[in-house]
Motif scaffolding. Sequence first.
Motif, PDB file in Angstrom:
ATOM      1  N   ILE A 190     -11.301  45.644 -11.151  1.00  0.00           N
ATOM      2  CA  ILE A 190     -10.599  45.332  -9.913  1.00  0.00           C
ATOM      3  C   ILE A 190     -11.614  45.051  -8.810  1.00  0.00           C
ATOM      4  CG2 ILE A 190      -9.209  46.338  -8.063  1.00  0.00           C
ATOM      5  CD1 ILE A 190      -7.660  47.829 -10.152  1.00  0.00           C
ATOM      6  N   ARG A 191     -11.620  43.824  -8.313  1.00  0.00           N
ATOM      7  CA  ARG A 191     -12.429  43.518  -7.130  1.00  0.00           C
ATOM      8  C   ARG A 191     -11.572  43.802  -5.903  1.00  0.00           C
ATOM      9  NH1 ARG A 191     -13.358  38.216  -9.884  1.00  0.00           N
ATOM     10  NH2 ARG A 191     -15.083  38.592 -11.339  1.00  0.00           N
ATOM     11  N   PHE A 192     -11.861  44.936  -5.281  1.00  0.00           N
ATOM     12  CA  PHE A 192     -11.094  45.328  -4.101  1.00  0.00           C
ATOM     13  C   PHE A 192     -11.407  44.417  -2.922  1.00  0.00           C
ATOM     14  CE2 PHE A 192     -10.997  49.547  -6.193  1.00  0.00           C
ATOM     15  CZ  PHE A 192      -9.653  49.837  -6.054  1.00  0.00           C
ATOM     16  N   PRO A 193     -10.400  43.990  -2.176  1.00  0.00           N
ATOM     17  CA  PRO A 193     -10.669  43.465  -0.840  1.00  0.00           C
ATOM     18  C   PRO A 193     -11.293  44.579   0.001  1.00  0.00           C
ATOM     19  CG  PRO A 193      -8.418  42.989  -1.547  1.00  0.00           C
ATOM     20  CD  PRO A 193      -8.977  43.988  -2.525  1.00  0.00           C
ATOM     21  N   THR A 194     -11.810  44.246   1.156  1.00  0.00           N
ATOM     22  CA  THR A 194     -12.234  45.300   2.071  1.00  0.00           C
ATOM     23  C   THR A 194     -11.005  46.108   2.467  1.00  0.00           C
ATOM     24  OG1 THR A 194     -14.195  44.195   2.932  1.00  0.00           O
ATOM     25  CG2 THR A 194     -13.089  45.727   4.404  1.00  0.00           C
ATOM     26  N   ILE A 195     -11.071  47.420   2.241  1.00  0.00           N
ATOM     27  CA  ILE A 195      -9.908  48.264   2.480  1.00  0.00           C
ATOM     28  C   ILE A 195      -9.839  48.628   3.962  1.00  0.00           C
ATOM     29  CG2 ILE A 195      -8.769  50.425   1.881  1.00  0.00           C
ATOM     30  CD1 ILE A 195      -8.846  48.241  -0.339  1.00  0.00           C
ATOM     31  N   CYS A 196      -8.697  48.320   4.549  1.00  0.00           N
ATOM     32  CA  CYS A 196      -8.517  48.411   5.982  1.00  0.00           C
ATOM     33  C   CYS A 196      -7.035  48.728   6.246  1.00  0.00           C
ATOM     34  CB  CYS A 196      -8.900  47.069   6.616  1.00  0.00           C
ATOM     35  SG  CYS A 196      -9.013  47.050   8.400  1.00  0.00           S
TER      36      CYS A 196
ATOM     37  N   TYR B 173     -11.581  39.405   4.146  1.00  0.00           N
ATOM     38  CA  TYR B 173     -10.425  39.523   3.251  1.00  0.00           C
ATOM     39  C   TYR B 173     -10.091  41.007   3.085  1.00  0.00           C
ATOM     40  CZ  TYR B 173      -7.744  38.296  -1.019  1.00  0.00           C
ATOM     41  OH  TYR B 173      -6.772  38.098  -1.973  1.00  0.00           O
ATOM     42  N   HIS B 174      -8.832  41.391   3.336  1.00  0.00           N
ATOM     43  CA  HIS B 174      -8.482  42.794   3.486  1.00  0.00           C
ATOM     44  C   HIS B 174      -7.214  43.181   2.721  1.00  0.00           C
ATOM     45  CE1 HIS B 174     -11.160  42.865   7.101  1.00  0.00           C
ATOM     46  NE2 HIS B 174     -10.691  41.637   7.262  1.00  0.00           N
ATOM     47  N   ALA B 175      -7.108  44.462   2.405  1.00  0.00           N
ATOM     48  CA  ALA B 175      -5.869  45.067   1.923  1.00  0.00           C
ATOM     49  C   ALA B 175      -5.868  46.524   2.366  1.00  0.00           C
ATOM     50  CB  ALA B 175      -5.748  44.972   0.407  1.00  0.00           C
ATOM     51  N   SER B 176      -4.709  47.134   2.391  1.00  0.00           N
ATOM     52  CA  SER B 176      -4.582  48.503   2.881  1.00  0.00           C
ATOM     53  C   SER B 176      -4.924  49.522   1.795  1.00  0.00           C
ATOM     54  CB  SER B 176      -3.146  48.755   3.343  1.00  0.00           C
ATOM     55  OG  SER B 176      -2.285  48.868   2.212  1.00  0.00           O
TER      56      SER B 176
ATOM     57  N   MET C 268      -8.352  41.054  -6.353  1.00  0.00           N
ATOM     58  CA  MET C 268      -7.009  41.501  -5.986  1.00  0.00           C
ATOM     59  C   MET C 268      -6.439  40.698  -4.821  1.00  0.00           C
ATOM     60  SD  MET C 268      -6.111  43.941  -8.083  1.00  0.00           S
ATOM     61  CE  MET C 268      -6.824  42.832  -9.322  1.00  0.00           C
ATOM     62  N   PRO C 269      -5.123  40.674  -4.678  1.00  0.00           N
ATOM     63  CA  PRO C 269      -4.500  40.036  -3.517  1.00  0.00           C
ATOM     64  C   PRO C 269      -4.904  40.717  -2.216  1.00  0.00           C
ATOM     65  CG  PRO C 269      -2.892  40.398  -5.257  1.00  0.00           C
ATOM     66  CD  PRO C 269      -4.130  41.144  -5.653  1.00  0.00           C
ATOM     67  N   GLY C 270      -4.874  39.953  -1.130  1.00  0.00           N
ATOM     68  CA  GLY C 270      -5.227  40.496   0.170  1.00  0.00           C
ATOM     69  C   GLY C 270      -4.879  39.523   1.280  1.00  0.00           C
ATOM     70  N   VAL C 271      -5.298  39.857   2.474  1.00  0.00           N
ATOM     71  CA  VAL C 271      -5.041  39.044   3.672  1.00  0.00           C
ATOM     72  C   VAL C 271      -6.368  38.529   4.211  1.00  0.00           C
ATOM     73  CG1 VAL C 271      -4.166  39.049   6.033  1.00  0.00           C
ATOM     74  CG2 VAL C 271      -2.976  40.372   4.258  1.00  0.00           C
ATOM     75  N   SER C 272      -6.513  37.205   4.309  1.00  0.00           N
ATOM     76  CA  SER C 272      -7.692  36.612   4.932  1.00  0.00           C
ATOM     77  C   SER C 272      -7.451  36.523   6.436  1.00  0.00           C
ATOM     78  CB  SER C 272      -7.950  35.219   4.349  1.00  0.00           C
ATOM     79  OG  SER C 272      -9.017  34.581   5.024  1.00  0.00           O
ATOM     80  N   ALA C 273      -8.369  37.126   7.223  1.00  0.00           N
ATOM     81  CA  ALA C 273      -8.161  37.160   8.669  1.00  0.00           C
ATOM     82  C   ALA C 273      -9.501  37.174   9.391  1.00  0.00           C
ATOM     83  CB  ALA C 273      -7.353  38.394   9.062  1.00  0.00           C
ATOM     84  N   THR C 274      -9.530  36.561  10.568  1.00  0.00           N
ATOM     85  CA  THR C 274     -10.712  36.673  11.432  1.00  0.00           C
ATOM     86  C   THR C 274     -10.619  37.972  12.227  1.00  0.00           C
ATOM     87  OG1 THR C 274      -9.655  35.547  13.285  1.00  0.00           O
ATOM     88  CG2 THR C 274     -10.835  34.163  11.678  1.00  0.00           C
TER      89      THR C 274
ATOM     90  N   ARG D  90     -14.670  34.720   2.326  1.00  0.00           N
ATOM     91  CA  ARG D  90     -13.657  34.752   3.375  1.00  0.00           C
ATOM     92  C   ARG D  90     -12.230  34.698   2.869  1.00  0.00           C
ATOM     93  NH1 ARG D  90     -16.313  30.674   7.931  1.00  0.00           N
ATOM     94  NH2 ARG D  90     -18.316  31.784   8.135  1.00  0.00           N
ATOM     95  N   ASP D  91     -12.010  34.036   1.720  1.00  0.00           N
ATOM     96  CA  ASP D  91     -10.641  33.910   1.218  1.00  0.00           C
ATOM     97  C   ASP D  91     -10.695  33.651  -0.286  1.00  0.00           C
ATOM     98  OD1 ASP D  91      -7.917  33.846   1.212  1.00  0.00           O
ATOM     99  OD2 ASP D  91      -7.704  31.985   2.336  1.00  0.00           O
ATOM    100  N   PHE D  92      -9.563  33.935  -0.964  1.00  0.00           N
ATOM    101  CA  PHE D  92      -9.551  33.902  -2.423  1.00  0.00           C
ATOM    102  C   PHE D  92      -8.269  33.289  -2.970  1.00  0.00           C
ATOM    103  CE2 PHE D  92     -12.525  37.104  -1.233  1.00  0.00           C
ATOM    104  CZ  PHE D  92     -13.539  36.989  -2.159  1.00  0.00           C
ATOM    105  N   ASP D  93      -8.415  32.634  -4.106  1.00  0.00           N
ATOM    106  CA  ASP D  93      -7.286  32.199  -4.913  1.00  0.00           C
ATOM    107  C   ASP D  93      -7.111  33.269  -5.984  1.00  0.00           C
ATOM    108  OD1 ASP D  93      -5.557  31.124  -6.749  1.00  0.00           O
ATOM    109  OD2 ASP D  93      -6.582  29.194  -6.930  1.00  0.00           O
ATOM    110  N   VAL D  94      -6.041  34.064  -5.890  1.00  0.00           N
ATOM    111  CA  VAL D  94      -5.874  35.220  -6.780  1.00  0.00           C
ATOM    112  C   VAL D  94      -4.678  35.034  -7.715  1.00  0.00           C
ATOM    113  CG1 VAL D  94      -7.014  36.815  -5.202  1.00  0.00           C
ATOM    114  CG2 VAL D  94      -4.554  36.446  -4.991  1.00  0.00           C
ATOM    115  N   ARG D  95      -4.494  33.821  -8.194  1.00  0.00           N
ATOM    116  CA  ARG D  95      -3.315  33.568  -9.024  1.00  0.00           C
ATOM    117  C   ARG D  95      -3.317  34.418 -10.294  1.00  0.00           C
ATOM    118  NH1 ARG D  95      -3.912  27.289  -9.868  1.00  0.00           N
ATOM    119  NH2 ARG D  95      -4.818  27.550  -7.787  1.00  0.00           N
ATOM    120  N   ARG D  96      -4.498  34.681 -10.881  1.00  0.00           N
ATOM    121  CA  ARG D  96      -4.534  35.514 -12.096  1.00  0.00           C
ATOM    122  C   ARG D  96      -4.012  36.914 -11.810  1.00  0.00           C
ATOM    123  NH1 ARG D  96      -9.360  36.918 -14.809  1.00  0.00           N
ATOM    124  NH2 ARG D  96      -8.166  37.192 -16.720  1.00  0.00           N
ATOM    125  N   ALA D  97      -4.463  37.500 -10.715  1.00  0.00           N
ATOM    126  CA  ALA D  97      -4.021  38.854 -10.368  1.00  0.00           C
ATOM    127  C   ALA D  97      -2.524  38.869 -10.058  1.00  0.00           C
ATOM    128  CB  ALA D  97      -4.814  39.383  -9.181  1.00  0.00           C
TER     129      ALA D  97
END
Length: 330
Positions: free
Chosen positions: A176-182, A220-223, A250-256, A293-300
Amino acid sequence: MHVMITGAGGMIGRKFAESIANDDRIGDRTVETLTLVDIVPPDVATDFTGTRNVVEADLSNEGVAADLVARQPDVLVHLAAIVSGEAEADLEKGYRINLDGTRALLDAIRAAHETDGYTPRVVYASSLAVFGAPFPDKIGDDFFLTPLTSYGTQKAMGELLLDDYSRRGFLDGVGIRFPTICIRPGKPNKAASGFFSGILREPLEGKEAVLPVDDDVRHYHASPRSAVGFLRHAAALDTQMLGSRRNMTMPGVSATVADQIEALRNVAGDETVALIRREPDPTIEKIVSGWPRDFDVRRAREAGFTAEDSFEEIIRVYIEDEMEGRAPRA
């Protein structure tokens, strides 16, 4: 089912253990034994109704991995690591913990497999740091690994080991490649990414926060709630769909940073945002500039992993989970 968590005293490890205490069903199986491993005895999941073991151990020490594997957990969630900023500052420690400890664990599993056929599910916590610039607009899982930090290099090596040992049948791995957890609760850690949480967490608690980078930095973030969901899903996933490529972003949110601040404003108002103090840090800026900065996570997503859809949602998750639903109002 026996679940073992290395790095159980860390934020994600604690929350994952607590989630099992609250809901001991993972997939169609019941967790009957929970083993928590860290260099300091983790005091978590005390409400777990099954057998709870607490082990104080350093995986990089000789013999520790074999002793842990001798317990033969059905699912081994490997979170033990030192974070990006510390791994960059202390090269020897980073490789000892993040690479040598991981390899010792996987080799202990291999030895057990060759003795009696033991083949556990191993969920490996990796990182977006395995990727290095230059990047496409969205990074897919087929993008090559060229990390630009020692931490990313150590995690990439772990991914390759997980793929190889899964291919050989020693274990059944999910990386699992974690987004930055935030937003991370508690005190700041030594991660270079810590400010992404700090500029939200501290103001929500009425405290000043330092922003060391420009507002246009995108990440790129997830909680933490999503992070726990990733682990629970990976523990029960049918890995046949993954083939020989066991590691996924993993899925996440790309944000500035500006997007983060605007989401904070929408949730908690101008007075809360005013607690952010800009103080450029060239070291942090240099590290962050090499991050994706952003990802295509269709596999996940095809494999059933989910996360938040907006940064405002991430902030509201923090308020619900860490502040009992109470926060400054806009």
